[in-house]
Design an enzyme around this catalytic site. Structure first.
Site, PDB file in Angstrom:
ATOM      1  N   GLU B  24       0.877  -1.235   0.133  1.00 53.05           N
ATOM      2  CA  GLU B  24      -0.024   0.097   0.124  1.00 53.05           C
ATOM      3  C   GLU B  24       0.953   1.261   0.168  1.00 53.05           C
ATOM      4  O   GLU B  24       1.553   1.636   1.015  1.00 53.05           O
ATOM      5  CB  GLU B  24      -1.101  -0.110   1.024  1.00 53.05           C
ATOM      6  CG  GLU B  24      -1.757  -1.157   1.043  1.00 53.05           C
ATOM      7  CD  GLU B  24      -2.844  -1.479   2.107  1.00 53.05           C
ATOM      8  OE1 GLU B  24      -3.461  -2.636   2.128  1.00 53.05           O
ATOM      9  OE2 GLU B  24      -2.856  -0.607   3.245  1.00 53.05           O
ATOM     10  N   HIS B 116      -3.153   3.630   5.122  1.00 47.65           N
ATOM     11  CA  HIS B 116      -3.681   2.402   4.121  1.00 47.65           C
ATOM     12  C   HIS B 116      -3.959   2.910   2.876  1.00 47.65           C
ATOM     13  O   HIS B 116      -4.310   4.156   2.841  1.00 47.65           O
ATOM     14  CB  HIS B 116      -4.452   1.638   4.913  1.00 47.65           C
ATOM     15  CG  HIS B 116      -4.079   0.780   5.915  1.00 47.65           C
ATOM     16  ND1 HIS B 116      -3.523  -0.461   5.898  1.00 47.65           N
ATOM     17  CD2 HIS B 116      -3.996   1.198   7.359  1.00 47.65           C
ATOM     18  CE1 HIS B 116      -3.380  -0.874   7.141  1.00 47.65           C
ATOM     19  NE2 HIS B 116      -3.446  -0.025   8.084  1.00 47.65           N
ATOM     20  N   GLU B 189      -7.578   5.461   5.083  1.00 46.15           N
ATOM     21  CA  GLU B 189      -7.908   4.400   4.143  1.00 46.15           C
ATOM     22  C   GLU B 189      -8.058   5.220   2.819  1.00 46.15           C
ATOM     23  O   GLU B 189      -9.078   5.928   2.686  1.00 46.15           O
ATOM     24  CB  GLU B 189      -8.913   3.533   4.358  1.00 46.15           C
ATOM     25  CG  GLU B 189      -9.149   2.320   3.672  1.00 46.15           C
ATOM     26  CD  GLU B 189      -7.989   1.242   3.919  1.00 46.15           C
ATOM     27  OE1 GLU B 189      -7.114   0.851   3.058  1.00 46.15           O
ATOM     28  OE2 GLU B 189      -7.961   0.459   5.064  1.00 46.15           O
TER      29      GLU B 189
END
Lengths: 330, 330
Positions: B24, B116, B189
């Site tokens: 990631e 992330h 995220e």
């Protein structure tokens, strides 16, 4: 232009390979589906064989286990004596060479269609090994016309139109990819799709492209002649690496103005990278080029941020109809 | 609602972790950059520590080497006696627990921000472990207001607005993620971004979010009070697997009408999967849900095609100003 010879007989032995890279999911899942139910791959004159090229990498959902399968179909690897320490993919290439080759032999398969995905915004891309391959060029043109009947003559103006890319090799350089075990072949490269992800839209598009490839072979086998035409193509001329630190880590990434602009013109002075420190890196070449495979995940480790291509217009001669097969004697 | 206690002292020990999943790339590359030049992570009252959480997975550009690091911060793993056969990530979790914990102890870091990416079209998403965490909710609201000042009150109407997702655990269930070693933490995220790809746009967005998180902590540390507010949030209620064959292979994939529609309402009767054989699979639930992490690459192996969430409106009480620190005696 010195053309490669075109087939003189119907293509009977045809394979569709998926999972050459185990995390390129469109081909992986299509081949797995066809192994369960191969009906879609049948035509009147032949039935294409589905092949899951790299089962171990597919099971691990990785590009490869030990090394890139799509780079090891060279005579050095294929003919060396097997050894227990051989990389998995070298062993697998030898198996595929037995199944679909042997490479450069009369016993090799007539055609291999190899299915790939890219994380780059490449749309639909057809990869040929040389612009001298008349048969493959006619197949690509057939796909363009079949998929975009209104725009086939207008090339780039329709974003749905498949792009033709030639990965011309240097004189004397040996072919090394999956399709090279067969007498002929092309690669289908569909994107953008993340590694390990199966998008329904790309799956549907790839399925339709495979059907059209098989339809073209069927037309050829049954004696269709294909007239001459002109087409645009992109020839890879060089690769460009990311900016890196002395330790080899990334020091920047593809510039937002280049990201997702595959096949668009890149002019001298345009930004190509954005450094983490904030500055832009500009394209310092002297002529306009057409970048492709921009920011493809698998190419970071190969030191490739994108490829520069040049745009060509190809004049492709007619593909003559096969001579009728002599009917069996009385 | 039974709120968690809010910090009673300034947060001095703060970490920003990237590469908890080694492919990631936004967090990986930001942390690598900050390890070379940590200036961006300094504030008047503290300096955040950049931590590359999973160096071996980062070097291999894989999510993990042996097992998912973001699932092993449990007391069972952290306190078990070390063994040479332990998975790499279990050993690494113990190291991180020493560095940033020990978990649930007074010596643990005050806050961990964990970075992330997802292949799903999640935009900007803030992950909290519970909707009872007043401090984390104020931080998320601060990010929403800071990034979208015009639209913070209008929640979903601005696609740039960060979504708040609560991964509420079952009563008695132990936390297991990276941030759980610290006293508090949230996950950022950002998507969509393919694994192994670094997009400039997401890098810039993540960098700005990290700066705003640190700004919020600085404001809190210097005695700012934050008023009560209402906010929308999404609570995960269950996961849904792909359709599969008896052998466990995929038998279909996310329906084109669901793909990329993270956080949009999914109503009973709408299609969720497209089978390779052609049929659609419909959502048979009784109420509207809001799918997230739709077609995330890393979740195939976990048997998750998407998560269903329910939409909530949270009434978040004020976050009082810290009591002034007693000045040192004469």
């Amino acid at each position: 232009m010195c053309s490669l010879p075109v087939p003189q007989e119907p293509l009977r032995r045809v394979a569709v390979t998926g999972g050459t890279h185990g995390n390129e999911m469109s081909g992986v899942c299509l081949v797995q589906q066809w192994l369960r139910d191969p009906g879609e791959l049948q035509r009147a004159s032949f039935a294409a064989v589905p092949v899951l090229a790299n089962p171990a990498a597919t099971a691990a959902c990785r590009r490869y286990v030990d090394c890139d399968l799509n780079r090891v179909f060279t005579s050095t690897f294929l003919t060396a004596r097997a050894h227990p320490d051989d990389p998995y993919e070298v062993t697998r290439a030898r198996e595929l060479n037995q199944l679909l080759g042997p490479k450069a032999s009369g016993r090799a398969f007539d055609f291999v269609l190899d299915l790939h995905n890219t994380t780059a915004n490449m749309g639909t891309c057809l990869l040929v090994k040389t612009t001298h391959d008349i048969f493959a060029l006619h197949m690509c043109h057939h796909l363009q016309v079949a998929l975009c009947p209104q725009s086939a003559e207008r090339a780039l103006q329709n974003p749905e139109l498949p792009f033709l890319v030639s990965v011309d090799q240097h004189p004397g350089e040996e072919t090394y990819d999956m399709t090279s075990v067969a007498k002929n072949g092309i690669g289908l490269e569909l994107g953008p799709q993340p590694q390990g992800v199966l998008r329904a839209d790309l799956l549907t598009r790839m399925r339709a492209l495979v059907a059209k490839v098989l339809d073209f072979i069927q037309l050829f086998n049954q004696g269709t002649a294909f007239p001459a035409f002109e087409m645009e193509a992109y020839r890879i001329v060089r690769s460009v690496d990311f900016p890196r630190t002395e330790a080899g880590d990334l020091a920047g990434t593809v510039h937002p103005q280049l990201q997702d602009r595959d096949f668009e013109p890149l002019r001298p002075g345009a930004p190509i990278f954005q450094m983490f420190s904030g500055e832009d890196v500009l394209y310092e070449g002297e002529s306009t080029v057409y970048p492709i495979f921009i920011n493809e995940a698998a190419y970071y480790e190969k030191g490739i941020a994108f490829f520069q291509t040049e745009k060509l217009t190809l004049s492709v001669p007619a593909l003559p109809a096969l001579a009728p097969t002599p009917s069996p004697g009385p």
